[in-house]
Structure formats: C-alpha cells, structure tokens
Design a protein around this motif. Structure first.
Motif: not given
Length: 527
Positions: A105-113
């Motif tokens: 569930f948590y990696p879905v929340q990772q930001s992207v740059s």
C-alpha cells in the motif's frame, strides 16, 4: 494430442470453463491461509475489490468501526487482510523488532521526480533503508532540536493572524477554515524546511496547485493502494516513468518540483546552511546529514526528505487543526472553558508576547485544558483514516492471542482503537476533553493517573513503534502554538449557522465545507 483435445473442449465450452476458473479462484481466496475462521463481509472474503469499492466511497473508517462493533476484535477485510481492534495488537504488530514490514500500500504513495520514484521514511518497505536514513536524521526531529525552529513557526503564525484579520475578520468575509488552516500548515513547513514560505498565506491561494494536486493524489492513493498492482498500470506505469526519465513528459509531482528548486538554490548558494542571520532550517540539517553519512543520505534522499515534509506533515497537521476548532465550535461549553483558561493566563502574565500575539511552546505547556482539547481532537478525529498495514513475518506471529500465518496483511485503525469503551469510557464516540483531566471528586488520585496513562498509551494517531511519524513533534509545535494564538485574537463561529461538515477519507480524513466567520477579540470580550 491430449493437449489439442483439451484446447478444443475449452474453445467449445469457454463460458463454463471461465466460470469454473472464477469459482476456484474465489474458493481459494475464501479459505486462504485458514482466514475463513475470521468474520467479515462476504465479498471481502473472496476479493479485494470489495475493499477498493468501500474506500472509493470515501468513508471506510465508518465501515471499519461498524464491522468491529458487529464482529469483534478481528475482522477480515480481504482474502489476505485482517483488521484488529484489540489494543494489545498494537504492540504485537508495530512493536520494535517484531519483523513486520509495511505492505505494498505504501509504495503507491511514493513521489516521482524526473521519472524516478522517491521512497521516503514513510513510504519505503525496506526496513534497512528506513533504519539507516532515520538514524541519520533523527536528531533533526527531536523536540529539543525543534524548539530551535520555533522562530519559523512564530513568523508564519504572526502573518497568519494578520492575514486572518485583513482578509476575513475586518471585512466580515466567510472563511473556508479547513483550507485556510491548510495554507497555514504548508507555509509553516515550508518556512521550517527551506527558510522560505510557499506563499499560501500571503497570496491566499493554492500556490502552483500544490494542495489541489495532493488532494487528487491522496484520493488516488487510498483506493488504488487496496490493489497496488493497479498503480503499475496507471501513475507509476514503467513506460510512463521511462518517458519522463528521457524528458518526453514531465511526471514530476508539483511538491517535488518546488523542493528540488529550493535544494538547487541552497546548494548553489551555501550547501549546509541558510542565510547566516537565520536559525538552521530542516534542509540545512538534511544536507549536514548527507555530509556526515554520504553512503546513506544521498542527494536523492535529501530531496525525498524535503518533499515528504510537505506531503504528510502539512496535510495531517491541517486536519488535526480543523478537528480541534470544529469540535470546539460544535461544543460551546468546551470552547468557553478553553477561553477562560486563556484569559486567566493573560491576567497572570503567562504570555510574554515576544512575537506579538503568538503563544510560545513553553507558554502553551502551562495550559492543561488546551492539552486536553488537543488530545481529544487527536482521539476523535485521527488524520489517517485507514489501518496502518503490515505484513506478518514468514514464520507467522501471534497477534492479540491469535496465531496469524506469515504473509497475511494485518493492521489497526486509529478510528477503531480510539473508540474503545473500556479505555476511553462509555462516551468514547463523543468529543469530551474532560476525560483527559483527573477528576477532583473521585478521591482516587492514583487511579485517575493510571486511567489517563492508559488512554495515552492507547493513542495511535501518530502510529507506533519504529515507524512512528518522525514529524510528530513538528505537528505538535504548530498546533500548541496556533490554537491559543488564534483564540486569543479572534472569536470564531460557524458561518450562517452551518454546523455540519463533510468528511472525505482519501487515506487522510479531510474536512470539507467547514466555513466560519471571525471577529476581533480583546481580553476575553468580543470587540
């Protein structure tokens, strides 16, 4: 030959074959790991799509409270998912060295740059990475260190009070209070992180659409996180990220874009500290950690830390602030008692007003009823509205007396735990700050102290264990300063008699339609 015969039969009878495959799939899900012994909605036992739909309806915390009330301490929310309401489960799941890791569930929340994921202290599932990074920056978040950042909070709070008067109190304009408090929280964290506010309060607008974007992102994260592989088809599609890495598209999140710009500015000017006349900010601490621990804290981690400050820190703090003010307005006797405490402190000279109108952290610690109000708001409206998911270690584990097989996703929800009648009383569903104060008429001082200690131990709004929210002291510093500061200066009331807000659970339980009016207040009297 046999294979060809099977294929031919399948081709002629594919609807029946498909139905058999689906039935087998659902039956396997139902009996998965022996979890069929635990009660829960019928569809939840056979498919995660039930949970996806429940979260998509935006009030899953209500569902969880109801299900635990109906079924008891353990409820099955998915084929491989158990929710626990027994407070003992918190230590078993989230305690130190228990071996539970965060779910997908948590990696879905990772930001992207620039097409690259930014795993953070919050979103990473790698415990080794988390332990090393947290150890490197932990000192920057201790309360003793954070008090050094109090000038950043003071200057933003003073501006917030001034703008509240200018934009709302003086002209008598209705204020979207939840949004206004979100502007405040974002600008505080911006100032504390970069020595530079985003500009939300000054301009009274959503700068670069950051807040709007985060709202949409969390609304995406909550349901998609129930079936994480969907994220690989959508926002973190490998082809989409690859195109971003080569510059064909810009997949950088707005908050990451702002943080990256500030980081580049800092490195270009003075790598490890802001202007010499300013106190050290969080970014300077992160860059210093990079210099001390280059193998653990790379420039990518510095950027990730800066981004995560805005991501979770501002959102959760704004939600807690809205909860405090809303429940005070809904319950005038409690507001009256808090105002009386503030007025009494004013008369006793508690407030030095070193920054005019702003209550200091040390002064706020002398206000016991304020403390009770804040804790009760944390209890009745925790920011996170879903269970904090963990994966049971391979060998299985005993949770609150139940042996759970390895690989099972388990979790506790603060919305459920905080309504435990045994710990918080028969009126646990209601906002009542007095529960946090020792009853003078009980005649049992030790018993009252133990009762309050038990409630404190059961609070789960910042999580628990090694993954406890690292920014909790930042949030506390903001809340304990701005609540009394605002109430010293203004009378606040619902606009046009509207007293009901609308809750929107997109992982964090945001408040919508919380509209108020402000009037200047002088020494406990409406001006």
């Amino acid at each position: 030959m046999v294979l060809e015969d099977i294929v031919a039969v399948m081709a002629r009878h594919w609807p029946s074959a498909l139905a058999v495959v689906i039935i087998i799939h659902f039956v396997r899900n139902y009996y998965h790991n022996g979890l069929n012994q635990y009660p829960g909605p019928a569809l939840a036992r056979i498919t995660n799509w039930w949970r996806f739909w429940d979260v998509l309806k935006r009030r899953p915390e209500v569902t969880h409270i109801r299900l635990h009330k109906e079924h008891g301490d353990v409820v099955r929310l998915g084929p491989n998912y158990l929710s626990f309401a027994d407070p003992r489960a918190v230590k078993d799941i989230y305690g130190l060295n228990k071996g539970f890791i965060k779910s997908q569930f948590y990696p879905v929340q990772q930001s992207v740059s620039a097409g690259h994921r930014l795993p953070s202290l919050f979103s990473t599932t790698d415990e080794t990475f988390h332990a090393g990074l947290r150890r490197s920056v932990n000192s920057a978040f201790s309360m003793s260190t954070l008090v050094q950042y109090e000038p950043f909070v003071d200057s933003t709070t003073a501006l917030f009070l001034s703008q509240t008067d200018k934009l709302y109190a003086a002209p008598g304009v209705i204020c979207d209070f939840a949004r206004w408090l979100q502007y405040y929280a974002f600008d505080v964290i911006g100032n504390m992180t970069y020595s530079e506010r985003h500009g939300f309060i000054e301009r009274n607008e959503d700068i670069e659409g950051i807040i709007s974007y985060l709202g949409k992102l969390f609304s995406y994260v909550a349901p998609i996180g129930q079936i994480p592989f969907l994220d690989l088809l959508l926002l973190k599609n490998p082809l989409y990220l690859l195109a971003a890495q080569y510059g064909f598209i810009d997949a950088t999140f707005p908050v990451a874009r702002f943080a990256r710009a500030r980081l580049e500015e800092r490195i270009a000017s003075s790598p490890s500290k802001p202007a010499s006349s300013s106190p050290p900010d969080l970014l300077s601490k992160f860059i210093a950690a990079q210099q001390i621990h280059p193998e653990t804290v790379t420039q990518k981690e510095v950027l990730t830390l800066a981004v995560s400050m805005a991501f979770a820190g501002s959102e959760t703090t704004a939600i807690s602030l809205s909860a405090i003010f809303y429940h005070l307005l809904r319950n005038p006797p409690y507001l009256t008692r808090l105002l009386a405490e503030l007025d009494d402190a004013e008369r006793r000279g508690v407030f030095a007003d070193e920054t005019p109108g702003v209550v200091s952290w040390a002064e706020a610690q002398q206000l016991p009823y304020l403390d009770a109000v804040v804790k009760e708001a944390f209890r009745i409206h925790p920011a996170a509205g879903l269970p904090l998911e963990r994966v049971v270690p391979a060998g299985g584990a005993t949770i609150a007396g139940h042996f759970i097989p390895g690989g099972t996703i388990v979790g506790c929800s603060a919305w459920v735990l905080h309504r435990n009648l045994t710990i918080f009383g028969s009126d646990a569903a209601f906002f009542r700050p007095e529960r946090w104060l020792a009853s003078s008429g009980s005649g049992d001082g030790k018993g009252e102290a133990e009762r309050i200690a038990g409630m404190n131990a059961a609070m789960f709004h910042f999580g628990s264990g090694s993954r406890t929210c690292i920014g909790k002291n930042i949030s506390l510093l903001e809340i304990y300063k701005v609540v009394p500061s605002l109430l010293r200066e203004f009378e606040v009331d619902f606009a046009d008699g509207r007293k009901e807000w609308r809750l929107w659970n997109s992982w964090f339980v945001r408040q919508l339609g919380f509209e108020v009016r402000f009037r200047r207040r002088e020494a406990g009297k409406v001006g």
